[in-house]
Motif scaffolding. Structure first.
Motif, mmCIF file in Angstrom:
data_model
loop_
_atom_site.group_PDB
_atom_site.id
_atom_site.type_symbol
_atom_site.label_atom_id
_atom_site.label_comp_id
_atom_site.label_asym_id
_atom_site.label_seq_id
_atom_site.Cartn_x
_atom_site.Cartn_y
_atom_site.Cartn_z
ATOM 1 N N ILE A 35 47.154 38.349 15.723
ATOM 2 C CA ILE A 35 46.184 38.449 14.624
ATOM 3 C C ILE A 35 45.674 39.882 14.556
ATOM 4 C CG2 ILE A 35 43.989 37.626 13.713
ATOM 5 C CD1 ILE A 35 44.543 34.989 15.252
ATOM 6 N N ALA A 36 45.835 40.524 13.388
ATOM 7 C CA ALA A 36 45.419 41.913 13.205
ATOM 8 C C ALA A 36 43.900 42.049 13.231
ATOM 9 C CB ALA A 36 45.960 42.432 11.882
ATOM 10 N N ALA A 37 43.436 43.238 13.587
ATOM 11 C CA ALA A 37 42.007 43.538 13.596
ATOM 12 C C ALA A 37 41.855 45.023 13.299
ATOM 13 C CB ALA A 37 41.400 43.179 14.941
ATOM 14 N N PRO A 38 40.766 45.525 12.820
ATOM 15 C CA PRO A 38 39.559 44.778 12.461
ATOM 16 C C PRO A 38 39.714 44.092 11.106
ATOM 17 C CG PRO A 38 39.233 47.090 11.985
ATOM 18 C CD PRO A 38 40.616 46.961 12.611
ATOM 19 N N CYS A 39 38.841 43.152 10.871
ATOM 20 C CA CYS A 39 38.848 42.383 9.630
ATOM 21 C C CYS A 39 37.595 42.688 8.824
ATOM 22 C CB CYS A 39 38.859 40.889 9.926
ATOM 23 S SG CYS A 39 40.294 40.343 10.844
ATOM 24 N N ALA A 40 37.606 42.213 7.595
ATOM 25 C CA ALA A 40 36.396 42.296 6.783
ATOM 26 C C ALA A 40 35.311 41.478 7.481
ATOM 27 C CB ALA A 40 36.662 41.744 5.393
ATOM 28 N N PRO A 41 34.054 41.796 7.252
ATOM 29 C CA PRO A 41 32.988 41.048 7.929
ATOM 30 C C PRO A 41 32.985 39.568 7.534
ATOM 31 C CG PRO A 41 32.073 42.645 6.365
ATOM 32 C CD PRO A 41 33.569 42.816 6.372
ATOM 33 N N GLY A 42 32.531 38.757 8.435
ATOM 34 C CA GLY A 42 32.426 37.325 8.189
ATOM 35 C C GLY A 42 33.432 36.545 9.009
ATOM 36 N N ASN A 43 33.042 35.371 9.419
ATOM 37 C CA ASN A 43 33.912 34.521 10.215
ATOM 38 C C ASN A 43 34.512 33.428 9.343
ATOM 39 O OD1 ASN A 43 33.301 35.905 12.608
ATOM 40 N ND2 ASN A 43 31.413 34.751 12.838
ATOM 41 N N ASN A 44 35.834 33.443 9.225
ATOM 42 C CA ASN A 44 36.519 32.433 8.422
ATOM 43 C C ASN A 44 37.333 31.477 9.295
ATOM 44 O OD1 ASN A 44 38.390 34.347 9.198
ATOM 45 N ND2 ASN A 44 39.482 34.363 7.251
ATOM 46 N N GLY A 45 37.059 31.504 10.598
ATOM 47 C CA GLY A 45 37.788 30.634 11.508
ATOM 48 C C GLY A 45 37.080 30.491 12.837
ATOM 49 N N TYR A 46 37.816 29.916 13.789
ATOM 50 C CA TYR A 46 37.240 29.717 15.123
ATOM 51 C C TYR A 46 38.342 29.674 16.170
ATOM 52 C CZ TYR A 46 38.597 24.845 14.240
ATOM 53 O OH TYR A 46 39.298 23.700 13.937
ATOM 54 N N ALA A 47 37.954 29.981 17.408
ATOM 55 C CA ALA A 47 38.848 29.853 18.553
ATOM 56 C C ALA A 47 38.320 28.699 19.396
ATOM 57 C CB ALA A 47 38.862 31.138 19.365
ATOM 58 N N GLN A 48 39.245 27.964 19.999
ATOM 59 C CA GLN A 48 38.864 26.812 20.791
ATOM 60 C C GLN A 48 39.925 26.592 21.867
ATOM 61 O OE1 GLN A 48 38.495 23.176 18.485
ATOM 62 N NE2 GLN A 48 36.693 22.591 19.637
ATOM 63 N N ALA A 49 39.480 26.231 23.065
ATOM 64 C CA ALA A 49 40.407 26.001 24.169
ATOM 65 C C ALA A 49 40.404 24.528 24.559
ATOM 66 C CB ALA A 49 40.009 26.850 25.368
ATOM 67 N N TYR A 50 41.572 24.065 24.988
ATOM 68 C CA TYR A 50 41.710 22.677 25.443
ATOM 69 C C TYR A 50 41.900 22.686 26.954
ATOM 70 C CZ TYR A 50 43.297 17.848 25.779
ATOM 71 O OH TYR A 50 43.415 16.522 26.103
ATOM 72 N N ASP A 51 41.112 21.876 27.648
ATOM 73 C CA ASP A 51 41.199 21.765 29.102
ATOM 74 C C ASP A 51 42.008 20.520 29.439
ATOM 75 O OD1 ASP A 51 40.808 21.267 31.832
ATOM 76 O OD2 ASP A 51 38.747 22.009 31.789
ATOM 77 N N TYR A 52 43.232 20.725 29.918
ATOM 78 C CA TYR A 52 44.117 19.596 30.226
ATOM 79 C C TYR A 52 43.584 18.734 31.369
ATOM 80 C CZ TYR A 52 47.654 21.502 27.121
ATOM 81 O OH TYR A 52 48.333 21.946 26.016
ATOM 82 N N SER A 53 42.838 19.332 32.302
ATOM 83 C CA SER A 53 42.345 18.546 33.445
ATOM 84 C C SER A 53 41.251 17.564 33.040
ATOM 85 C CB SER A 53 41.857 19.455 34.568
ATOM 86 O OG SER A 53 40.734 20.202 34.158
ATOM 87 N N THR A 54 40.427 17.938 32.053
ATOM 88 C CA THR A 54 39.347 17.045 31.613
ATOM 89 C C THR A 54 39.645 16.403 30.258
ATOM 90 O OG1 THR A 54 38.145 18.837 30.516
ATOM 91 C CG2 THR A 54 37.602 18.396 32.847
ATOM 92 N N ARG A 55 40.738 16.855 29.629
ATOM 93 C CA ARG A 55 41.137 16.352 28.304
ATOM 94 C C ARG A 55 40.033 16.533 27.256
ATOM 95 N NH1 ARG A 55 44.381 10.823 30.024
ATOM 96 N NH2 ARG A 55 45.833 11.890 31.390
ATOM 97 N N THR A 56 39.424 17.705 27.282
ATOM 98 C CA THR A 56 38.349 18.001 26.328
ATOM 99 C C THR A 56 38.554 19.384 25.705
ATOM 100 O OG1 THR A 56 36.950 18.944 28.075
ATOM 101 C CG2 THR A 56 36.622 16.609 27.553
ATOM 102 N N TRP A 57 38.049 19.551 24.483
ATOM 103 C CA TRP A 57 38.052 20.840 23.795
ATOM 104 C C TRP A 57 36.764 21.577 24.104
ATOM 105 C CZ3 TRP A 57 41.976 23.153 21.314
ATOM 106 C CH2 TRP A 57 43.058 22.365 20.937
ATOM 107 N N SER A 58 36.833 22.883 24.189
ATOM 108 C CA SER A 58 35.646 23.713 24.366
ATOM 109 C C SER A 58 34.862 23.740 23.062
ATOM 110 C CB SER A 58 36.060 25.144 24.728
ATOM 111 O OG SER A 58 36.666 25.772 23.603
ATOM 112 N N PRO A 59 33.619 24.224 23.111
ATOM 113 C CA PRO A 59 32.896 24.449 21.857
ATOM 114 C C PRO A 59 33.660 25.482 21.013
ATOM 115 C CG PRO A 59 31.400 24.554 23.718
ATOM 116 C CD PRO A 59 32.795 24.519 24.281
ATOM 117 N N ARG A 60 33.489 25.431 19.706
ATOM 118 C CA ARG A 60 34.148 26.379 18.803
ATOM 119 C C ARG A 60 33.450 27.734 18.868
ATOM 120 N NH1 ARG A 60 35.347 22.952 13.255
ATOM 121 N NH2 ARG A 60 36.717 21.402 14.233
ATOM 122 N N LEU A 61 34.253 28.790 18.964
ATOM 123 C CA LEU A 61 33.749 30.166 18.945
ATOM 124 C C LEU A 61 34.111 30.754 17.588
ATOM 125 C CD1 LEU A 61 32.575 32.692 20.386
ATOM 126 C CD2 LEU A 61 34.937 33.198 21.069
#
Length: 70
Positions: A35-61
């Motif tokens: 994903i290229a950077a820098p971008c125009a200001p503003g957040n149009n998405g999110y990053a999120q991680a999945y933990d296979y050991s607990t089978r849960t997603w992290s909060p959205r960043l």
């Protein structure tokens, strides 16, 4: 690990391994995407991680995902 637009469309996904980091409580993940950077200001998405050991997603960043407009 996934980076998605707010609509849910996937921009990037891949596997990473979290490691302890004395400067970051709870650990840290470092990931280089196509994903290229820098971008125009503003957040149009999110990053999120999945933990296979607990089978849960992290909060959205909230993140800015660059989009070509030519």
């Amino acid at each position: 690990m996934a980076v998605k637009f707010n609509s849910g469309q996937v921009k990037y996904h891949g596997n990473v391994i979290a490691k302890t980091n004395s400067g970051v409580p709870g650990g840290a993940v470092y990931l280089e995407t196509n994903i290229a950077a820098p971008c125009a200001p503003g957040n149009n998405g999110y990053a999120q991680a999945y933990d296979y050991s607990t089978r849960t997603w992290s909060p959205r960043l909230p993140v800015a995902i660059c989009v070509r407009i030519d």
